[in-house]
Scaffold this active site. Structure first.
Site, PDB file in Angstrom:
ATOM      1  N   ARG A 129       0.889  -0.993  -0.249  1.00 51.85           N
ATOM      2  CA  ARG A 129       0.261   0.418   0.099  1.00 51.85           C
ATOM      3  C   ARG A 129       1.392   1.738  -0.266  1.00 51.85           C
ATOM      4  NH1 ARG A 129      -1.670  -3.393  -1.393  1.00 51.85           N
ATOM      5  NH2 ARG A 129      -4.056  -4.580   0.011  1.00 51.85           N
ATOM      6  N   SER A 169     -10.657  -0.974   2.039  1.00 51.05           N
ATOM      7  CA  SER A 169     -10.390  -1.539   3.774  1.00 51.05           C
ATOM      8  C   SER A 169      -9.963  -0.279   4.528  1.00 51.05           C
ATOM      9  CB  SER A 169      -9.837  -2.527   3.554  1.00 51.05           C
ATOM     10  OG  SER A 169      -9.387  -3.256   2.827  1.00 51.05           O
ATOM     11  N   GLU A 222      -5.329   3.046   5.865  1.00 48.42           N
ATOM     12  CA  GLU A 222      -5.311   2.932   4.177  1.00 48.42           C
ATOM     13  C   GLU A 222      -5.803   3.876   3.483  1.00 48.42           C
ATOM     14  OE1 GLU A 222      -6.555  -0.157   1.136  1.00 48.42           O
ATOM     15  OE2 GLU A 222      -5.140  -1.033   2.847  1.00 48.42           O
TER      16      GLU A 222
END
Length: 341
Positions: free
Chosen positions: A158, A228, A324
């Site tokens: 990420r 998420s 995230e």
């Protein structure tokens, strides 16, 4: 002020001074020049699927609507040149329908192609970096376009150079994808491990991934969310062994460097936080990794909820979760981890 609610998937009530759709590189350059002359902050968005607005944005939001896909091939590979405004899931669908395989594990990830490299999106054993050939970037201060190869993108979990060196004053205009003609299925995660690699088709993987995601993730059109909310934490092998002493069924994924990736959703679930609510924001009842806009949540409701989740998990497991999702304040992006600490 213009309403931002329809342009991001959390659907939190927030406004921007101006919202502009950019359909060409010239338009991107013009909007940037005008905004700079007025000293206004600029935020580039694709489909707003990975952002949380903390306040009204006191500047110009530019929606990347650069469209178009071109396909070339040689004996071994398919090469796709995809403009930044293309919807990611529609691209995956298009590739499957055209007999081009390798993106099927990344089905139903919200957002557009130009956002994919920023987060190095990933799911079910495949990351964007695995299929990336290059990324085309526009430097808005010089009006020059340049190309970065996969290595120059500095992809991590990420993570990419687009969160650092090429964050301010740059916009991704297109991505290049390189997909093997000698297709091999990736069946490492979830129910995909039950399939026979000798007989499985890319379309079956695509259908299964869509089925899994739709069964456990809320549809942003019905329930505001940004997918998420937290990254899966990576811990040392020693820390992992310590946690495992007390939690024998801890899901874990050993990494090449000896560290261990844990499932953030499982950690949150073990803290009995599914359904937990602060203000209008809640932890999703089916998938603990997703924070939702249950009923008229504010950005601050989500921040308070994220803080509570982070603290609760840290107290139980000694693991600090990192968001995230990107946090946007009145003047631009801010450090999300600092905000929820």
């Amino acid at each position: 002020m213009q309403n931002l609610q329809p342009f991001h998937t959390f659907h939190i009530q927030s406004n921007a001074r101006e919202i502009i759709e950019a359909h060409s590189i010239e338009q991107l350059q013009q909007v940037w020049a005008n905004s700079k002359s007025e000293n206004l902050p600029v935020l580039f968005l694709g489909q707003g699927s990975n952002v949380l607005f903390l306040d009204d944005f006191n500047g110009v939001v530019v929606l990347n609507r650069l469209m178009g896909i071109t396909h070339e091939q040689d004996a071994n590979f398919h090469y796709l040149h995809v403009n930044g405004g293309e919807n990611w899931h529609k691209l995956v669908e298009w590739s499957i329908n055209n007999g081009i395989y390798g993106l099927e594990n990344l089905a139903l990830i919200p957002g557009c192609a130009g956002s994919a490299p920023i987060q190095n999106i990933g799911a079910y054993g495949v990351e964007f970096k695995d299929v990336c050939d290059y990324v085309d970037v526009l430097n808005l201060n010089t009006n020059e376009t340049f190309r970065l190869d996969t290595e120059q993108c500095e992809f991590g979990y990420r993570e990419s150079t687009f969160k650092h060196r090429y964050q301010q004053g740059y916009v991704i205009t297109a991505v290049g994808l390189k997909l093997k003609k000698d297709w091999q299925p990736i069946l490492k995660y979830g129910s995909l491990v039950d399939f026979d690699p000798k007989t499985i088709t890319a379309k079956q993987i695509f259908d299964e991934v869509c089925h899994i995601r739709q069964s456990k993730l809320p549809d942003p059109n019905e329930t505001g969310n940004a997918g998420s909310f937290f990254k899966n934490p990576v811990v040392s092998s020693e820390h992992f062994e310590e946690i495992k002493k007390h939690h024998k069924n801890l899901p874990h994924f050993p990494q090449a460097d000896g560290s261990v990736k844990l499932a953030a959703g499982w950690l949150i679930d073990q803290c009995n936080l599914k359904g937990f609510q602060i203000g209008g924001a809640a932890v999703h009842k089916k998938q603990a990794l997703v924070l939702i806009n249950k009923s008229g949540a504010t950005g601050q409701d989500v921040v308070k909820l994220a803080h509570h989740v982070r603290q609760t998990v840290a107290e139980k497991f000694g693991v600090y979760l990192q968001p995230e999702v990107r946090f946007i304040s009145a003047t631009g992006e801010v450090n999300s981890e600092q905000i929820i600490t």
